[in-house]
Write a protein that holds these residues in place. Structure first.
Motif, short mmCIF file in Angstrom:
data_model
loop_
_atom_site.label_atom_id
_atom_site.label_comp_id
_atom_site.label_asym_id
_atom_site.label_seq_id
_atom_site.Cartn_x
_atom_site.Cartn_y
_atom_site.Cartn_z
N MET A 1 0.84 -1.20 0.00
CA MET A 1 0.00 0.00 0.00
C MET A 1 0.88 1.25 0.00
O MET A 1 1.87 1.31 0.72
CB MET A 1 -0.93 0.01 1.22
N ILE A 2 0.51 2.22 -0.81
CA ILE A 2 1.29 3.45 -0.95
C ILE A 2 0.63 4.57 -0.15
O ILE A 2 -0.58 4.76 -0.20
CB ILE A 2 1.39 3.84 -2.43
N ASN A 3 1.45 5.30 0.60
CA ASN A 3 0.94 6.47 1.31
C ASN A 3 0.67 7.59 0.31
O ASN A 3 1.53 7.94 -0.49
CB ASN A 3 1.96 6.94 2.35
N ILE A 4 -0.52 8.15 0.40
CA ILE A 4 -0.92 9.17 -0.56
C ILE A 4 -1.82 10.18 0.15
O ILE A 4 -2.68 9.81 0.96
CB ILE A 4 -1.65 8.51 -1.76
N THR A 5 -1.61 11.45 -0.12
CA THR A 5 -2.38 12.49 0.55
C THR A 5 -3.77 12.61 -0.06
O THR A 5 -4.02 12.13 -1.18
CB THR A 5 -1.66 13.85 0.46
N ASP A 6 -4.65 13.29 0.65
CA ASP A 6 -6.00 13.50 0.13
C ASP A 6 -5.98 14.31 -1.17
O ASP A 6 -6.75 14.04 -2.09
CB ASP A 6 -6.86 14.21 1.18
N ASP A 7 -5.11 15.31 -1.22
CA ASP A 7 -5.01 16.12 -2.44
C ASP A 7 -4.53 15.28 -3.62
O ASP A 7 -5.03 15.42 -4.74
CB ASP A 7 -4.05 17.30 -2.22
N GLU A 8 -3.57 14.41 -3.37
CA GLU A 8 -3.07 13.53 -4.44
C GLU A 8 -4.16 12.55 -4.89
O GLU A 8 -4.29 12.27 -6.09
CB GLU A 8 -1.83 12.78 -3.95
N LYS A 9 -4.93 12.04 -3.93
CA LYS A 9 -6.04 11.14 -4.28
C LYS A 9 -7.04 11.84 -5.20
O LYS A 9 -7.51 11.27 -6.19
CB LYS A 9 -6.75 10.68 -3.01
N LYS A 10 -7.35 13.08 -4.86
CA LYS A 10 -8.32 13.84 -5.65
C LYS A 10 -7.85 14.03 -7.08
O LYS A 10 -8.61 13.84 -8.04
CB LYS A 10 -8.57 15.19 -4.98
N VAL A 11 -6.58 14.39 -7.24
CA VAL A 11 -6.04 14.62 -8.58
C VAL A 11 -5.99 13.31 -9.37
O VAL A 11 -6.43 13.25 -10.52
CB VAL A 11 -4.64 15.26 -8.50
N LEU A 12 -5.45 12.26 -8.76
CA LEU A 12 -5.34 10.98 -9.45
C LEU A 12 -6.70 10.43 -9.85
O LEU A 12 -6.88 9.90 -10.95
CB LEU A 12 -4.61 9.96 -8.57
N SER A 13 -7.67 10.54 -8.96
CA SER A 13 -9.02 10.04 -9.26
C SER A 13 -9.62 10.77 -10.45
O SER A 13 -10.38 10.19 -11.23
CB SER A 13 -9.93 10.20 -8.04
N GLY A 14 -9.29 12.05 -10.58
CA GLY A 14 -9.79 12.82 -11.71
C GLY A 14 -9.12 12.47 -13.02
O GLY A 14 -9.64 12.79 -14.10
N ILE A 15 -7.97 11.80 -12.94
CA ILE A 15 -7.24 11.43 -14.16
C ILE A 15 -7.63 10.04 -14.64
O ILE A 15 -7.98 9.83 -15.80
CB ILE A 15 -5.71 11.47 -13.92
N THR A 16 -7.58 9.06 -13.73
CA THR A 16 -7.77 7.66 -14.14
C THR A 16 -9.12 7.09 -13.73
O THR A 16 -9.50 6.01 -14.20
CB THR A 16 -6.67 6.77 -13.53
N PHE A 17 -9.82 7.78 -12.82
CA PHE A 17 -11.14 7.34 -12.34
C PHE A 17 -11.08 6.00 -11.59
O PHE A 17 -12.10 5.32 -11.45
CB PHE A 17 -12.15 7.24 -13.50
#
Length: 220
Positions: A1-17
């Motif tokens: 599991m990779i540590n990821i911030t909430d802001d990073e989650k938001k951006v990544l989710s918007g790219i790859t869904f």
């Protein structure tokens, strides 16, 4: 599991869904690569412009396009504009080259003042000068990024200058001659770039509706 911030989650989710996987930190190879690149872009911007605060808001990956680079979108605290700034990330992990357009924001006002000074010294009734750039620059040009170097075409910035004139203060109504005079003036001062001249009916005129004349030229 990779540590990821909430802001990073938001951006990544918007790219790859891949929202659920990203939320749980179970990133696929594509998400991991984008996360790594996003962090590199973020660090690049912070290191290059330490007095500004950046927020990456999205990305347009190169996959499925003819581009060789990913486009990362970002905003800057205290700067309001209709569109986001863009950073280009070209290459792979071992040889990633990042370029940005924010340098234009940093030097725009100095370029504008220098152009206004040149034109006003020549008796040209300037209402406004809009300064923009076509190209992106990376860290390799940091030490050379001065208004004079940019104006003189010593950096590959893709200068694009729009000069608005007040017709009520033009003694010569031969607009073609006015444009030729401006071209000679700027050329003498060593200015390089795409130059667009617009004559407005007065200083309060609407830039789109109240144009009396326009022309353009290139100084290389």
């Amino acid at each position: 599991m990779i540590n990821i911030t909430d802001d990073e989650k938001k951006v990544l989710s918007g790219i790859t869904f891949h929202t659920e996987e990203i939320e749980n930190g179970n990133l696929c190879d594509t998400d991991i690569a984008l996360l790594y690149e996003m962090r590199l872009v973020d660090n690049y911007l912070k290191d290059k412009y330490p007095t500004f605060t950046f927020e990456i808001t999205g990305c347009e990956p190169k996959d499925g396009t003819v581009r060789t680079y990913d486009e990362w979108y970002y905003t800057v605290e205290g700067i309001n504009r209709d569109s986001a700034f863009i950073a280009m990330a070209d290459g792979d992990d071992a040889d990633l080259k990042i370029k940005d357009d924010f340098y234009g924001e940093v030097i725009r006002e100095d370029i504008k003042k220098e152009l206004e000074k040149i034109l006003e010294s020549a008796g040209i009734p300037v209402i406004d000068v809009n300064v923009s750039f076509w190209e992106y620059l990376g860290n390799e040009f940091d030490g050379e990024l001065s208004p004079i170097n940019v104006l003189h075409g010593k950096l590959p910035t893709g200068n694009d200058f729009k000069i608005f004139l007040d017709d009520t203060k033009l003694s010569d109504k031969d607009y073609k001659k006015v444009v030729a005079d401006i071209k000679n003036c700027l050329k003498t001062e060593g200015v390089h770039g795409d130059i667009y001249i617009v004559v407005l009916k007065n200083a309060e005129a609407d830039y789109a509706r109240d144009r009396l004349f326009s022309d353009s030229f290139i100084i290389e």
